[in-house]
Design an enzyme around this catalytic site. Structure first.
Site, PDB file in Angstrom:
ATOM      1  N   LEU A 108      42.419  35.436  32.562  1.00  0.00           N
ATOM      2  CA  LEU A 108      42.742  36.865  32.568  1.00  0.00           C
ATOM      3  C   LEU A 108      43.131  37.273  33.978  1.00  0.00           C
ATOM      4  O   LEU A 108      42.353  37.087  34.926  1.00  0.00           O
ATOM      5  CB  LEU A 108      41.531  37.671  32.090  1.00  0.00           C
ATOM      6  CG  LEU A 108      41.600  39.193  32.277  1.00  0.00           C
ATOM      7  CD1 LEU A 108      42.750  39.788  31.458  1.00  0.00           C
ATOM      8  CD2 LEU A 108      40.265  39.847  31.881  1.00  0.00           C
ATOM      9  N   SER A 109      44.340  37.815  34.138  1.00  0.00           N
ATOM     10  CA  SER A 109      44.806  38.347  35.421  1.00  0.00           C
ATOM     11  C   SER A 109      44.746  37.270  36.513  1.00  0.00           C
ATOM     12  O   SER A 109      45.399  36.240  36.393  1.00  0.00           O
ATOM     13  CB  SER A 109      43.978  39.587  35.783  1.00  0.00           C
ATOM     14  OG  SER A 109      44.539  40.271  36.883  1.00  0.00           O
TER      15      SER A 109
END
Length: 295
Positions: A108-109
């Site tokens: 994530l990210s």
């Protein structure tokens, strides 16, 4: 913390461990299950508790491994700055200590950069790859500079009231209507981590790009990108899906952290991409002893 412990609010089926690997002391939490474990790599500055909602909405039979990067949560600061190749190598050593071989990996990210690097360095160890709200690092289409400037310090993690006040502008998506939910999500973290740990993460991202490596990543890849993501514009998802031989874009109308705040929707998407939590015949033959944490 002892080598294995259970914290308040934690699923009793999960265990925390502090693992010495690659010159680091890494806190790891795993949920035992059947088949190929899913490794979760978190966003910058965030401890593993932030991913609680996602884990709760994944198939309960699926093994899940998550961890705090150095200087975040309950992992000690790294004695020196590091890059993603080193951190991916360290993650491999952590999995060795858990006696885990083949894994699926979700990033994530900021954690998406680590996931890409791990898949690139470990083509036979990474089965499938999921990249959420992420890009190709230093060589990508950047978000709004005013928004990105709010990420230069970890204040939003240590000051939930401040985090809630900037959440809509920073994250977009469902956060525009549920800023208070973001503040509560940040409160769920046991520790915000250190300033030096956050700086190390920023430095790692500033000098890394996967742009030229993506065509070499052969794993089946799900790229999850939001149309209202102020940090990672949607065009990055299109670029990655075109460069990755087996990449598939899952486009949604939300923002940067909808994966967590709208986990009831995204959990089934991830489960569907990974398939039922069973042991593939090929892995039974090639890696019979390395399919779930602990053997």
């Amino acid at each position: 913390m002892t080598s294995e412990s259970v914290t308040d609010g934690q699923d009793p089926g999960e265990n925390d461990r502090l693992i010495a690997a690659g010159g680091q002391r890494i806190r790891v939490r795993y949920r035992p299950g059947t088949g190929v474990p899913l490794v979760l790599c978190n966003g910058i500055g965030a401890s593993l508790e932030v991913l609680d909602p996602l884990v709760e909405h994944l198939d309960s039979a699926r093994p899940v491994i998550r961890f705090d990067v150095p200087g975040t949560g309950e992992s000690a600061n790294s004695p020196m700055p590091y890059g993603f190749p080193y951190l991916a190598w360290t993650l491999g050593r952590v999995l060795d200590r858990l006696e885990v071989g083949v894994v699926d990996i979700l990033g994530l990210s900021w954690g998406g950069a680590l996931a890409q690097q791990f898949a690139f360095q470990n083509p036979r160890r990474c089965r499938r790859l999921i990249l959420v709200a992420t890009g190709t690092g230093a060589m990508m289409v950047p978000g709004n500079p005013r928004v990105l400037s709010k990420m230069l310090t970890p204040r939003r993690f240590s000051d939930p009231e401040y985090g809630g006040s900037i959440a809509a502008e920073l994250y977009g998506g469902v956060v525009r209507h549920h800023g208070r939910d973001v503040a509560e999500l940040l409160i769920r973290q046991l520790h915000a981590g250190s300033k030096i740990g956050y700086m190390h993460q920023l430095m790692a991202g500033a000098v890394w790009t996967s742009l030229f490596a993506l065509p070499v990543i052969r794993q089946r890849t799900l790229i999850v990108a939001g149309e209202d993501d102020p940090i990672i514009p949607m065009i990055n998802g299109h670029i990655m899906s075109r460069l990755m031989p087996r990449g598939r874009l899952h486009r949604h109308g939300g923002g940067h952290i909808d994966l967590v705040l709208n986990a009831s929707v995204f959990g089934p998407v991830i489960d569907d991409f990974l398939g039922p939590p069973r042991i593939p015949r090929r892995l039974q033959r090639d890696h019979p002893e390395h399919l779930t944490p602990g053997g």
